[in-house]
Design an enzyme around this catalytic site. Structure first.
Site, short mmCIF file in Angstrom:
data_model
loop_
_atom_site.label_atom_id
_atom_site.label_comp_id
_atom_site.label_asym_id
_atom_site.label_seq_id
_atom_site.Cartn_x
_atom_site.Cartn_y
_atom_site.Cartn_z
CG ASP A 109 38.56 40.52 44.74
OD1 ASP A 109 38.46 41.45 45.55
OD2 ASP A 109 39.67 40.13 45.03
CG HIS B 252 36.83 44.52 40.73
ND1 HIS B 252 35.23 44.87 40.48
CD2 HIS B 252 36.25 46.00 40.65
CE1 HIS B 252 34.35 45.52 40.42
NE2 HIS B 252 35.36 46.29 40.63
CG HIS C 241 41.56 33.14 46.31
ND1 HIS C 241 42.74 33.96 46.49
CD2 HIS C 241 41.01 34.20 45.71
CE1 HIS C 241 42.86 34.65 45.34
NE2 HIS C 241 41.38 35.40 45.37
CD GLU D 95 42.07 44.27 36.17
OE1 GLU D 95 41.83 43.62 36.94
OE2 GLU D 95 42.49 45.18 35.98
N GLY E 219 34.05 45.99 35.26
CA GLY E 219 32.85 45.09 35.72
C GLY E 219 32.08 44.77 35.89
CB SER F 166 39.20 35.08 42.04
OG SER F 166 39.33 36.54 41.38
C1 SAM Z 1 41.27 43.54 43.76
S1 SAM Z 1 41.91 43.03 42.55
C2 SAM Z 1 41.58 41.45 41.79
C3 SAM Z 1 41.78 40.59 42.60
C4 SAM Z 1 41.40 39.58 41.86
N1 SAM Z 1 39.87 38.90 41.81
C5 SAM Z 1 41.90 38.09 42.84
O1 SAM Z 1 41.57 37.56 43.66
O2 SAM Z 1 43.05 37.82 42.20
C6 SAM Z 1 41.42 44.48 42.03
C7 SAM Z 1 41.61 44.37 40.38
O3 SAM Z 1 39.96 45.28 40.10
C8 SAM Z 1 40.85 46.06 38.43
N2 SAM Z 1 39.07 47.09 38.30
C9 SAM Z 1 39.20 48.35 39.89
N3 SAM Z 1 37.74 48.83 38.70
C10 SAM Z 1 37.93 47.75 37.57
C11 SAM Z 1 36.35 48.41 37.77
N4 SAM Z 1 35.29 48.99 37.39
N5 SAM Z 1 36.58 47.42 36.50
C12 SAM Z 1 37.53 46.13 35.70
N6 SAM Z 1 38.37 45.69 36.90
C13 SAM Z 1 38.76 47.03 37.17
C14 SAM Z 1 42.36 46.53 39.45
O4 SAM Z 1 42.93 46.78 38.35
C15 SAM Z 1 42.81 45.21 39.89
O5 SAM Z 1 43.16 44.95 39.19
#
Ligand code: SAM
Length: 268
Positions: free
Chosen positions: A164, A42, A19, A118, A144, A100
């Site tokens: 991410d 993500h 971040h 998401e 995503g 993020s």
């Molecule tokens: C590491 S977390 C994200 C944290 C966020 N970027 C942050 O820093 O606050 C990853 C997220 O991606 C979601 N996710 C996993 N595969 C995905 C996809 N193919 N497309 C969108 N979201 C996805 C998961 O449900 C999870 O909430």
């Protein structure tokens, strides 16, 4: 069905690196008046309550954002914009840690356009209810990675793509770099920032090797390893950035030196 919940890891040392870097890139790209497109593949839920049972179970924030909050008067200026966003949600004690999407929404401008993807229904429920002042924000209950390919190149011709993943599926270590390269071919001037965990060196080496076999001229790889290293789980964290701002390397040297000072492996 996805099961990863970022609430267990919110504010960890990996989130700090991720971040702070995101804020620095947004601040740099925001210096130019013309609008830009921000795409997050993500997004997670966008904001995390550190008093929740999930955060309290792991207490990862205590060896990450919690330490930086305690030492906020002593941090170098490269942490200012990250800390400024955290301050908007907290007064004396650190209770809420922004995700993020909130860092990007606060560091970018009214003229910019945002797409947040998401796939977890529970996480998406919170994400779509994020309070923000921007007009051009779309919260998408979509894959995503597929959306990245469809949404690029953006009409603004300037873009930051923040990737991410949770790496719940082993094949993502191969698939995601491949998909980024496909998108890069469509939009070669975009800034792409990919986060990854360092779990064990051998697995990481294969992933890095895969990323290195690209022909992108301007790229930056940043890694932070815990010292001492834990026996299991994440031993470090990394970011791979295509087309980074030219001042980022120097800024990251200072960020990494500060992480080395504060973040050490800690057994709960
Ligand atoms: C590491 S977390 C994200 C944290 C966020 N970027 C942050 O820093 O606050 C990853 C997220 O991606 C979601 N996710 C996993 N595969 C995905 C996809 N193919 N497309 C969108 N979201 C996805 C998961 O449900 C999870 O909430």
């Amino acid at each position: 069905m996805l099961s990863y919940q970022h609430a267990y890891h919110a504010g960890s040392f990996a989130d700090v690196l991720k971040h702070v870097t995101l804020c620095l890139i947004c601040d740099y790209m925001g210096q130019k008046e013309s609008p830009l497109f921000y795409l997050e593949t993500h997004a997670g839920r966008g904001n995390y309550d550190l008093t929740s049972p999930m955060a309290q179970k792991t207490m990862e924030y205590k060896t990450g954002a919690g330490l930086f909050w305690k030492n906020k008067e002593k941090l170098p200026a490269v942490f200012n914009s990250w800390m400024e966003v955290i301050h908007k949600y907290n007064s004396d004690t650190l209770q809420l840690y922004p995700g993020s999407p909130l860092f990007a929404l606060h560091r970018l401008r009214e003229q910019d356009r945002f797409n947040f993807c998401e796939l977890h229904p529970g996480e998406f429920y919170f994400l779509k209810n994020l309070n923000n002042q921007h007009k051009s924000v779309q919260y998408l209950f979509k894959d995503g990675i597929a959306h990245m390919n469809a949404a690029l190149p953006p009409k603004e011709k300037r873009g930051l793509i923040f990737i991410d993943p949770s790496y719940e599926l082993k094949q993502e270590y191969q698939l995601i770099p491949d998909k980024i390269m496909q998108s890069y071919k469509k939009f070669a001037t975009g800034v792409y920032c990919l986060w990854y965990p360092i779990i064990n060196q051998r697995e990481n080496q294969a992933f890095i090797k895969n990323l290195r076999t690209n022909h992108v001229e301007n790229q930056l790889n940043i890694e932070f390893l815990l010292d001492p290293q834990p026996q299991t789980g994440m031993i470090g964290t990394g970011l791979w950035i295509f087309n980074p701002p030219h001042i980022l390397q120097e800024q990251m040297d200072e960020v990494l030196a500060t992480l080395r000072l504060y973040c050490h492996f800690w057994q709960a």
